[in-house]
Structure formats: C-alpha cells, structure tokens
Design an enzyme around this catalytic site. Structure first.
Site, short mmCIF file in Angstrom:
data_model
loop_
_atom_site.label_atom_id
_atom_site.label_comp_id
_atom_site.label_asym_id
_atom_site.label_seq_id
_atom_site.Cartn_x
_atom_site.Cartn_y
_atom_site.Cartn_z
CE LYS A 153 -3.60 2.42 2.51
NZ LYS A 153 -4.58 2.35 3.59
CE LYS B 79 -5.90 1.98 -0.53
NZ LYS B 79 -6.42 2.02 0.80
C1 PBG Z 1 -7.34 3.55 5.49
C2 PBG Z 1 -7.71 3.27 4.08
C3 PBG Z 1 -7.55 4.21 3.01
C4 PBG Z 1 -8.11 3.61 1.87
C5 PBG Z 1 -8.57 2.34 2.23
N1 PBG Z 1 -8.30 2.14 3.61
C6 PBG Z 1 -7.03 5.58 3.03
C7 PBG Z 1 -5.72 5.89 3.62
O1 PBG Z 1 -4.84 5.03 3.77
O2 PBG Z 1 -5.56 7.05 3.97
C8 PBG Z 1 -8.19 4.30 0.52
C9 PBG Z 1 -9.14 3.78 -0.48
C10 PBG Z 1 -9.49 4.69 -1.61
O3 PBG Z 1 -8.90 5.79 -1.81
O4 PBG Z 1 -10.42 4.35 -2.35
N2 PBG Z 1 -6.83 2.62 6.29
#
Ligand code: PBG
Length: 325
Positions: A194, A247
């Site tokens: 991520k 991601k």
């Molecule tokens: C937070 C989380 C995020 C997303 C999924 N889980 C945002 C972040 O890490 O700030 C983002 C998903 C998206 O932008 O569609 N744990």
C-alpha cells in the site's frame, strides 16, 4: 509478407477465440461506505455516484448488486467525531454500528462475501492507522489493537478481514488472535503493498479520516519502490495472509505484475477513489466515453495479473454486462 498478425483480428468470432484476458463480475469487489442512523444517503462530492449509506439503504444497495451477480463487498465506516479516541476503542466496542451492520448483512445475504477494513484511522482522534505518541506512529503497540479489531470483525461475520494499516508484523498478530479465538476460517486479505499515494483524497472525504497532523509516509510505501513490495509480499505469505493486495492499482500495474509472478496467492488490486474520480470527471466533461473507458481500465488490471479488483466501478460494470452480455 509471411506473418500478418491482423489475420487473428479479422472478425469478432476470431477476436473472441484469441482473447487472452477476461473480466467478469465475479472478479470484482464493490466498496461501500456506512454511516450510523437510518434514512441517510449522502453523495460523496469528490466521487460522484458513491454514497455514505445508513444500514437500511446499504441493505437495499447490496440486494440490487446481488441481483446483478455482484456478490463481494468491502465495507468502510464513517465514524462520528465523538466516538474517536487515541486508542480507537470504538473499533471493537460491542455497540459499534459497523459490526452490527456486518451481522445484519450476513444474516440477510449469507451468500455474499464481506470484507472488513482493519486500521485505526476511522476511529482514531489522530486520524492515523496506528497509535500516535509524540508525533510518532508506534508499530508494536498498535498490533494488539488491530488484533482486537480483527477478532471483533470476525465475530460479526466478516468473511475476510482487511488490514490496511501497513504496520510490520500485523498479519501474524491478526492470524494468531483469530485462531486463538476460534476464527480459523476467517481469511486475511492483506494490504501488502500500500503506497503513500495522493489518490486516496475522495475516500478520506467520504470518511473524514485524513490525518490530523503529518502524513502516512512512515508506514505506507514510497511510490518509487518496487523491490520493497516483493519483500512485503514474502513477509505476508510467511505470516499467513490468504490474499495479497496492491494499492492503488492503475499507477501500480507493474507492482501487480511482479507480485503475480512471485506468489501463488490470489492477487487483489484496489482501484482507489482518486483513480476512479479522474475517469468520472473526464466522462462528465464528455472527454471520454464511460461505457468504453471504464471496462478498458478494469481489464488492464486483469492483464497486469490481478485476480480480483476492488473498484467503485464494480456495480456499473455488472450493470453493463447485464444489459450487453
Ligand atoms: C485507510 C484506508 C484508506 C483507503 C482504504 N483504507 C485511506 C488511507 O490510507 O488514507 C483508501 C481507499 C481509496 O482511496 O479508495 N486505512
């Protein structure tokens, strides 16, 4: 000319025969945003066509998706500021509306696949995925909180828990806690790679979950790195993950490809809010044609190696397939 690649593109029947990659509704997971209360359906302005829904509307939405053959959902809660604290205690509280909603969903739709989000940010007064002390995001102190959250979610009936926090060692901590509490059949969909991406904006608008101070660069990955994704994947496999996620998706197709080649676990990609918002905006301007650009975008992730795609376009794709099989 002895070789003419165009011969294999001559008719629709031939093109169908030689098509290498396929995209179907059963590859897709639809993200849904839950708020407490009833009768609430608020559009997310930076992600048109997506809503914060109270449980009554959410159940209707799931029923509509199931009819279209879309059966997998990843659920995110928007938490009122008054329930947030430093330790994210509401995340495993027995009155938590997110956990109660999961129970209701699985009761009404036992055949759906329901995936949770494990991270402190929606519940944390600091807005970070881990515990904050003097501006530092503590790793090891966060793990028991994530494990508690995951156990509460498994008890509520989620099929998979989805740690999105990027703390080191969290997959092992969660796996051990799940097993110790009798949830050996609850899976872990790990957010393996991520990235600290600029493309999460609309999601943070939807949940009001942006960090109160600082950024997420000390735990989410540097967008410049690829080998590091492989190391994260090896750790998650060792620690007991059932699925590995990359991601965002579109800007990280190369990472999807690398993980697919090096692991036999299913590879999931998260086509994140900002990536979807870009395309929606272009289509609203009539700069692109949605019904063509949307499936092409999703197909590119399958071609890169994603087995499963989480996308805000999942329902539109399912609808498209139902109207033009
Ligand atoms: C937070 C989380 C995020 C997303 C999924 N889980 C945002 C972040 O890490 O700030 C983002 C998903 C998206 O932008 O569609 N744990």
């Amino acid at each position: 000319m002895l070789k003419r690649p165009r011969r294999n593109r001559r008719t629709a029947a031939i093109r169908g025969l030689v098509q290498e990659t396929h995209l179907a509704t059963n590859h897709l997971v639809y993200p849904l945003f839950l708020v407490s209360g009833t009768g609430i359906k608020t559009e997310i302005s930076s992600l048109p066509g997506n809503y914060r829904l109270s449980l009554d509307y959410l159940l209707e939405e799931i029923a509509a998706c199931m009819k279209l053959g879309l059966k997998s959902f990843i659920l995110f809660p928007a938490i009122d500021e008054k329930y947030k604290d430093k330790l994210a205690t509401y995340s495993y509280h027995s009155d938590n509306f997110y956990l109660l909603a999961a129970q209701a969903i699985k009761q009404q739709f036992p055949d759906c696949c329901l995936i949770s989000d494990v991270a402190m940010d929606p519940y944390s007064s600091d807005g970070h995925d881990g515990l904050v002390e003097n501006g530092e995001i503590l790793n090891d102190e966060t793990l028991p909180i994530l494990a508690k959250m995951a156990v509460a979610q498994a008890a509520a009936g989620f099929d998979y828990v989805g740690p999105s926090d990027m703390m080191d060692g969290r997959v092992r901590a969660i796996r051990m806690a799940l097993d110790d509490n009798g949830f050996k059949n609850t899976g872990i969909l790990s957010y393996t790679a991520k990235y600290a991406s600029a493309y999460y904006g609309p999601f943070r608008d939807a949940l009001d979950s942006a960090p109160k101070a600082g950024d997420k660069k000390s735990y989410q990955m540097n967008p410049a790195n690829s080998k590091e994704a492989l190391m994260e994947a090896m750790l998650d496999i060792e620690e007991g993950a059932d699925m590995l996620m990359v991601k965002p998706a579109l800007n990280y197709l190369d990472i999807i490809h690398v993980l697919k080649r090096h692991s036999s676990l299913p590879i999931v990609c998260y086509h994140v809010s900002g990536e979807c918002a870009m395309l929606i905006a272009a289509c609203q301007n009539n700069w692109l044609e949605y019904e063509k650009a949307m499936p092409e975008t999703l197909l590119s992730m399958r071609r890169a190696g994603a087995d499963i795609i989480i996308s805000y376009f999942a329902k539109d794709f399912a609808r498209l397939v139902n109207t033009h099989p």
